[in-house]
Design a protein around this motif. Structure first.
Motif, PDB file in Angstrom:
ATOM      1  N   VAL A 126       0.844  -1.202   0.000  1.00 38.98           N
ATOM      2  CA  VAL A 126       0.000   0.000   0.000  1.00 38.98           C
ATOM      3  C   VAL A 126       0.875   1.247   0.000  1.00 38.98           C
ATOM      4  N   ALA A 127       1.946   1.227   0.793  1.00 37.24           N
ATOM      5  CA  ALA A 127       2.868   2.367   0.816  1.00 37.24           C
ATOM      6  C   ALA A 127       3.531   2.566  -0.555  1.00 37.24           C
ATOM      7  N   VAL A 128       3.920   1.478  -1.196  1.00 33.92           N
ATOM      8  CA  VAL A 128       4.528   1.571  -2.528  1.00 33.92           C
ATOM      9  C   VAL A 128       3.504   2.072  -3.552  1.00 33.92           C
ATOM     10  N   ALA A 129       2.249   1.649  -3.418  1.00 33.16           N
ATOM     11  CA  ALA A 129       1.203   2.093  -4.343  1.00 33.16           C
ATOM     12  C   ALA A 129       0.953   3.591  -4.206  1.00 33.16           C
ATOM     13  N   ILE A 130       0.905   4.078  -2.977  1.00 34.03           N
ATOM     14  CA  ILE A 130       0.709   5.520  -2.770  1.00 34.03           C
ATOM     15  C   ILE A 130       1.893   6.299  -3.334  1.00 34.03           C
ATOM     16  N   ALA A 131       3.097   5.808  -3.097  1.00 37.39           N
ATOM     17  CA  ALA A 131       4.289   6.465  -3.630  1.00 37.39           C
ATOM     18  C   ALA A 131       4.292   6.452  -5.156  1.00 37.39           C
ATOM     19  N   THR A 132       3.803   5.381  -5.757  1.00 38.79           N
ATOM     20  CA  THR A 132       3.737   5.292  -7.220  1.00 38.79           C
ATOM     21  C   THR A 132       2.775   6.329  -7.787  1.00 38.79           C
ATOM     22  N   GLN A 165      -4.110  13.997 -26.515  1.00 42.68           N
ATOM     23  CA  GLN A 165      -5.277  13.118 -26.398  1.00 42.68           C
ATOM     24  C   GLN A 165      -4.973  11.912 -25.505  1.00 42.68           C
ATOM     25  N   PHE A 166      -3.723  11.472 -25.512  1.00 45.30           N
ATOM     26  CA  PHE A 166      -3.332  10.268 -24.779  1.00 45.30           C
ATOM     27  C   PHE A 166      -2.591  10.576 -23.475  1.00 45.30           C
ATOM     28  N   VAL A 167      -2.010  11.758 -23.371  1.00 48.36           N
ATOM     29  CA  VAL A 167      -1.214  12.098 -22.191  1.00 48.36           C
ATOM     30  C   VAL A 167      -1.821  13.319 -21.506  1.00 48.36           C
ATOM     31  N   GLY A 168      -2.978  13.125 -20.932  1.00 48.00           N
ATOM     32  CA  GLY A 168      -3.597  14.146 -20.101  1.00 48.00           C
ATOM     33  C   GLY A 168      -3.555  13.674 -18.660  1.00 48.00           C
ATOM     34  N   LEU A 169      -3.918  14.561 -17.749  1.00 51.56           N
ATOM     35  CA  LEU A 169      -3.882  14.183 -16.334  1.00 51.56           C
ATOM     36  C   LEU A 169      -4.803  13.004 -16.025  1.00 51.56           C
ATOM     37  N   PRO A 170      -6.020  12.929 -16.546  1.00 49.43           N
ATOM     38  CA  PRO A 170      -6.847  11.746 -16.234  1.00 49.43           C
ATOM     39  C   PRO A 170      -6.243  10.436 -16.745  1.00 49.43           C
ATOM     40  N   GLN A 171      -5.655  10.469 -17.927  1.00 47.61           N
ATOM     41  CA  GLN A 171      -5.047   9.253 -18.477  1.00 47.61           C
ATOM     42  C   GLN A 171      -3.815   8.833 -17.672  1.00 47.61           C
ATOM     43  N   VAL A 172      -3.018   9.811 -17.275  1.00 51.91           N
ATOM     44  CA  VAL A 172      -1.815   9.507 -16.499  1.00 51.91           C
ATOM     45  C   VAL A 172      -2.201   8.934 -15.143  1.00 51.91           C
ATOM     46  N   MET A 173      -3.205   9.514 -14.506  1.00 55.38           N
ATOM     47  CA  MET A 173      -3.614   9.019 -13.185  1.00 55.38           C
ATOM     48  C   MET A 173      -4.288   7.649 -13.292  1.00 55.38           C
ATOM     49  N   ALA A 174      -5.002   7.399 -14.370  1.00 51.84           N
ATOM     50  CA  ALA A 174      -5.593   6.070 -14.571  1.00 51.84           C
ATOM     51  C   ALA A 174      -4.495   5.024 -14.760  1.00 51.84           C
ATOM     52  N   PHE A 175      -3.481   5.361 -15.547  1.00 47.50           N
ATOM     53  CA  PHE A 175      -2.364   4.442 -15.745  1.00 47.50           C
ATOM     54  C   PHE A 175      -1.613   4.224 -14.430  1.00 47.50           C
ATOM     55  N   ALA A 176      -1.419   5.304 -13.658  1.00 44.86           N
ATOM     56  CA  ALA A 176      -0.741   5.183 -12.372  1.00 44.86           C
ATOM     57  C   ALA A 176      -1.534   4.294 -11.421  1.00 44.86           C
ATOM     58  N   SER A 177      -2.854   4.406 -11.434  1.00 45.18           N
ATOM     59  CA  SER A 177      -3.690   3.564 -10.575  1.00 45.18           C
ATOM     60  C   SER A 177      -3.590   2.100 -10.967  1.00 45.18           C
ATOM     61  N   ILE A 178      -3.575   1.829 -12.258  1.00 40.87           N
ATOM     62  CA  ILE A 178      -3.453   0.444 -12.729  1.00 40.87           C
ATOM     63  C   ILE A 178      -2.107  -0.141 -12.315  1.00 40.87           C
ATOM     64  N   VAL A 179      -1.038   0.631 -12.488  1.00 40.72           N
ATOM     65  CA  VAL A 179       0.296   0.170 -12.090  1.00 40.72           C
ATOM     66  C   VAL A 179       0.349  -0.054 -10.580  1.00 40.72           C
ATOM     67  N   ALA A 180      -0.252   0.850  -9.810  1.00 45.07           N
ATOM     68  CA  ALA A 180      -0.241   0.722  -8.350  1.00 45.07           C
ATOM     69  C   ALA A 180      -1.010  -0.517  -7.898  1.00 45.07           C
ATOM     70  N   ILE A 181      -2.149  -0.794  -8.519  1.00 49.31           N
ATOM     71  CA  ILE A 181      -2.932  -1.977  -8.146  1.00 49.31           C
ATOM     72  C   ILE A 181      -2.181  -3.260  -8.507  1.00 49.31           C
ATOM     73  N   LEU A 182      -1.556  -3.275  -9.677  1.00 50.21           N
ATOM     74  CA  LEU A 182      -0.771  -4.453 -10.052  1.00 50.21           C
ATOM     75  C   LEU A 182       0.410  -4.658  -9.114  1.00 50.21           C
ATOM     76  N   ASN A 183       1.088  -3.566  -8.745  1.00 49.75           N
ATOM     77  CA  ASN A 183       2.193  -3.673  -7.781  1.00 49.75           C
ATOM     78  C   ASN A 183       1.697  -4.169  -6.437  1.00 49.75           C
ATOM     79  N   LEU A 184       0.542  -3.711  -6.007  1.00 46.31           N
ATOM     80  CA  LEU A 184      -0.035  -4.139  -4.737  1.00 46.31           C
ATOM     81  C   LEU A 184      -0.252  -5.647  -4.728  1.00 46.31           C
ATOM     82  N   ILE A 185      -0.804  -6.159  -5.805  1.00 46.60           N
ATOM     83  CA  ILE A 185      -1.069  -7.600  -5.898  1.00 46.60           C
ATOM     84  C   ILE A 185       0.242  -8.386  -5.951  1.00 46.60           C
TER      85      ILE A 185
END
Length: 134
Positions: A42-48, A84-104
């Protein structure tokens, strides 16, 4: 069974006022290891997520995304833009996916390491740890 730790303990048996204890770690509780690894994940996910957000802010602030956008417009006749591909919502969605995968992955790896250690203890006898009270 004479180990290096036993020999060092005999050599350093001078008169000390501190009490020394040598213990052997022969079991790691599986669920405790899983819970601890989950909290670390969880700490690594928040940092990510924070890291992705800060990197995006730096790239946006320096104008690098706009320059890359102009570069892509020159190749695609303006129909496809990088923004179109590199906006704040897209970056945060990608970061969330990476964080969830790292968590698992981190949680599962912690469970696997605890299980492997518990199996390896049967062969090696465990980890010898020395403690002292000052």
């Amino acid at each position: 069974m004479s180990t290096v730790a036993d020999k060092l303990a005999r050599k350093s048996s001078t008169n000390t006022s501190a009490k020394q204890v040598r213990l052997r770690l022969v079991y790691v509780d599986f669920w405790s290891a899983v819970k601890l690894c989950f909290l670390a994940a969880v700490a690594v996910a928040i940092a990510t997520i924070v890291m992705f957000f800060l990197i995006y802010l730096v790239l946006q602030g320096t104008g690098l995304i706009a320059k890359m956008d102009d570069f892509f417009k020159s190749f695609s006749d303006g129909s496809v833009t990088l923004s179109q591909f590199v906006g704040l919502p897209q970056v945060m969605a990608f970061a969330s996916i990476v964080a969830i995968l790292n968590l698992i992955v981190i949680t599962v790896m912690g469970a696997i390491v605890a299980g492997i250690y518990n199996l390896a203890v049967k062969i090696t006898g465990g980890l010898l740890v020395g403690f002292t009270s000052n």
